[in-house]
Design an enzyme around this catalytic site. Structure first.
Site, PDB file in Angstrom:
ATOM      1  N   CYS A 169       0.780  -1.229  -0.044  1.00 28.38           N
ATOM      2  CA  CYS A 169      -0.103   0.105   0.098  1.00 28.38           C
ATOM      3  C   CYS A 169       0.948   1.260   0.022  1.00 28.38           C
ATOM      4  CB  CYS A 169      -0.803   0.066   1.172  1.00 28.38           C
ATOM      5  SG  CYS A 169      -2.262  -1.358   1.070  1.00 28.38           S
ATOM      6  N   HIS A 309      -2.680   8.504   5.936  1.00 29.58           N
ATOM      7  CA  HIS A 309      -2.980   7.112   5.308  1.00 29.58           C
ATOM      8  C   HIS A 309      -4.261   6.974   5.919  1.00 29.58           C
ATOM      9  CE1 HIS A 309      -2.225   3.229   3.704  1.00 29.58           C
ATOM     10  NE2 HIS A 309      -2.871   2.568   4.856  1.00 29.58           N
ATOM     11  N   GLU A 320      -0.743   5.986  13.215  1.00 37.41           N
ATOM     12  CA  GLU A 320      -0.231   7.131  12.722  1.00 37.41           C
ATOM     13  C   GLU A 320      -0.476   8.537  13.227  1.00 37.41           C
ATOM     14  OE1 GLU A 320      -1.449   8.278   8.842  1.00 37.41           O
ATOM     15  OE2 GLU A 320      -3.389   7.080   8.765  1.00 37.41           O
ATOM     16  N   LYS A 341      -9.398   8.647   1.842  1.00 39.32           N
ATOM     17  CA  LYS A 341     -10.139   7.205   1.666  1.00 39.32           C
ATOM     18  C   LYS A 341     -11.322   7.368   2.228  1.00 39.32           C
ATOM     19  CE  LYS A 341      -5.368   4.599   2.226  1.00 39.32           C
ATOM     20  NZ  LYS A 341      -4.596   5.589   2.613  1.00 39.32           N
ATOM     21  N   HIS A 346      -9.974   2.619  -0.600  1.00 40.57           N
ATOM     22  CA  HIS A 346      -8.408   2.306  -0.510  1.00 40.57           C
ATOM     23  C   HIS A 346      -7.931   1.626  -1.539  1.00 40.57           C
ATOM     24  CE1 HIS A 346      -4.659   1.287   0.941  1.00 40.57           C
ATOM     25  NE2 HIS A 346      -4.719   0.619   1.939  1.00 40.57           N
ATOM     26  N   PHE A 405       1.277  -3.122   4.406  1.00 39.95           N
ATOM     27  CA  PHE A 405       1.486  -4.638   4.913  1.00 39.95           C
ATOM     28  C   PHE A 405       2.793  -4.978   4.659  1.00 39.95           C
ATOM     29  CE2 PHE A 405      -3.072  -6.382   4.827  1.00 39.95           C
ATOM     30  CZ  PHE A 405      -3.531  -5.501   5.548  1.00 39.95           C
TER      31      PHE A 405
END
Length: 421
Positions: A169, A309, A320, A341, A346, A405
């Protein structure tokens, strides 16, 4: 002397509209583009919502033969690359092709075509032995991710460095970061860079179902993506692409190019910890932010907006938030933060590039896009997340971040070029 790198062209295909103007209209209007999945019957799955893009390759200018040959993600990339080049006003045919490169990011590459071909060969997955007579002549293209940047390079005539970046990502941030580094070091003068992913396919949906990463809020798709909200329960899968033309600053100025923003800092780190787990202190993301700001020669107080994010999972949002506090100190509480998002979902490897596009447009318009569906903040997420409605705000410097990930943590600083100077 390190060469300055600027963005002079943008191409976008995203849920909620076609092109850059419609993309920004969706974001600045706080409109969500999530809906019940229409590409296949989603009823067997835990999460049945997604942010789909309305895209017809032939209407977008590809020939029927190109549409047959290219996976959907590749189609997105090629169309966006062409749009970015046109937007830049650059005549690539007048340049030395060996000084023009491509850097493309994707997390799952041709997953859409691979699954389709497997189902064709196996009788819908019923047969253990597949029938090679039904094999697509383009199967090699779907198996090898590097075909994606190769197609973009062929389309724009780039014969310099061409690369595929697949860091999950953070791919969309890292592909642009790689392109910036190539221009800075003198390996290229012009780069077409960005990312594309079209993961709304049964196997990908099933994979995220298995680890309960996506939201099961199927009764109200438009409200399903809720970053930083206390009621969030997973992210909304999406598709999309964004491509940019990156140039050396002096060259762009000489030709009178439209300069959207300068990429002044970039860094990526790994937590070397867990495939999906994140440490709550946000240390690795904070380190990426620190290095990106140092490269920008910018104090943390220079950051006017953080494009988070903001996936809508409790683990990520808290991670975050801690990273912003750790890296920006008290200024984190005075800085608007938001997650696009919440509106466009996403799109895995593509989202980092879409977030760069959103950050650049925030600089252009002096507007911070909102975090849609944010009604009740998680007490552990106590920063200014710009809920529901866009905000007029002076934006000269944007910090945009990504988390993926595998433990990838990336950060990029974008600045108004005059302010950066």
């Amino acid at each position: 002397m390190t060469r300055r790198v600027v963005i002079t062209g943008i191409g976008v295909r995203a849920p909620g509209g076609k092109g850059v103007k419609e993309f920004w209209s969706t974001l600045s209007g706080g409109r969500t583009a999530t809906r019940r999945i229409t590409f296949f019957d989603p009823s067997p799955y835990r999460s049945q919502v997604a942010a789909e893009a309305d895209f017809d390759p032939v209407v977008e200018g590809l020939t029927a033969a190109e549409a047959d040959r290219m996976d959907r993600a590749t189609q997105f990339a090629v169309v966006c690359a062409d749009e970015a080049v046109q937007d830049s006003g650059l005549d690539l045919t007048a340049l030395d092709p060996y000084r023009v490169g491509v850097s493309l990011g994707s997390a799952v590459a041709a997953a859409t075509s691979l699954e389709r071909e497997y189902l064709n060969l196996s009788g819908g997955g019923r047969n253990w032995e597949v029938d090679p007579a039904g094999l697509s002549p383009y199967m090699f293209d779907y198996m090898v991710p590097s075909v994606m940047p190769a197609e973009v390079a062929w389309a724009v005539g780039a014969e310099g460095p061409v690369a595929m970046v697949s860091n999950g990502c953070t791919s969309g941030l890292d592909s642009v970061g790689h392109a910036v580094q190539l221009i800075r070091e003198g390996s290229a003068d012009t780069m077409v860079a960005g990312a594309s992913d079209t993961p709304i396919t049964p196997i990908v949906v099933a994979c995220f179902d298995a680890i309960k990463a996506t939201t099961p809020r199927n009764d109200a798709p438009e409200e399903a993506s809720r970053p930083f909200d206390g009621s969030r329960n997973g992210f909304v899968l999406a598709e999309g692409a964004a491509m940019f033309v990156l140039e050396e600053y002096d060259s762009a100025k000489r030709r009178g190019a439209p300069i959207y923003a300068e990429v002044t800092g970039y860094a990526t780190r790994s937590n070397a910890f867990h495939m999906t787990g994140l440490k709550p202190d946000g240390r690795e993301m904070a380190e990426a932010i620190r290095v990106a700001l140092n490269e920008s020669r910018a104090d943390p107080t220079a950051v006017d907006y953080i494009n988070a994010h903001g996936s809508g999972t409790k683990q990520n949002d808290r991670h975050e938030t801690a990273a912003f506090k750790r890296s920006l100190g008290p200024h984190a509480y005075a800085t608007p933060v938001s997650s696009i998002k919440s509106m466009v979902g996403h799109s895995l490897g593509a989202i980092g590039s879409l977030e760069i596009a959103a950050s650049v447009l925030a600089i252009q318009h002096d507007v911070v896009p909102p975090t849609a569906n944010l009604h009740i903040s998680d007490p552990e997420c106590d920063l200014d997340y710009v809920p529901i409605t866009a905000r007029e705000h002076r934006v000269d410097t944007v910090l945009t971040v990504g988390s993926g990930f595998g433990g990838f943590q990336s950060a990029m600083v974008l600045r108004d070029p005059e302010e950066a100077a």
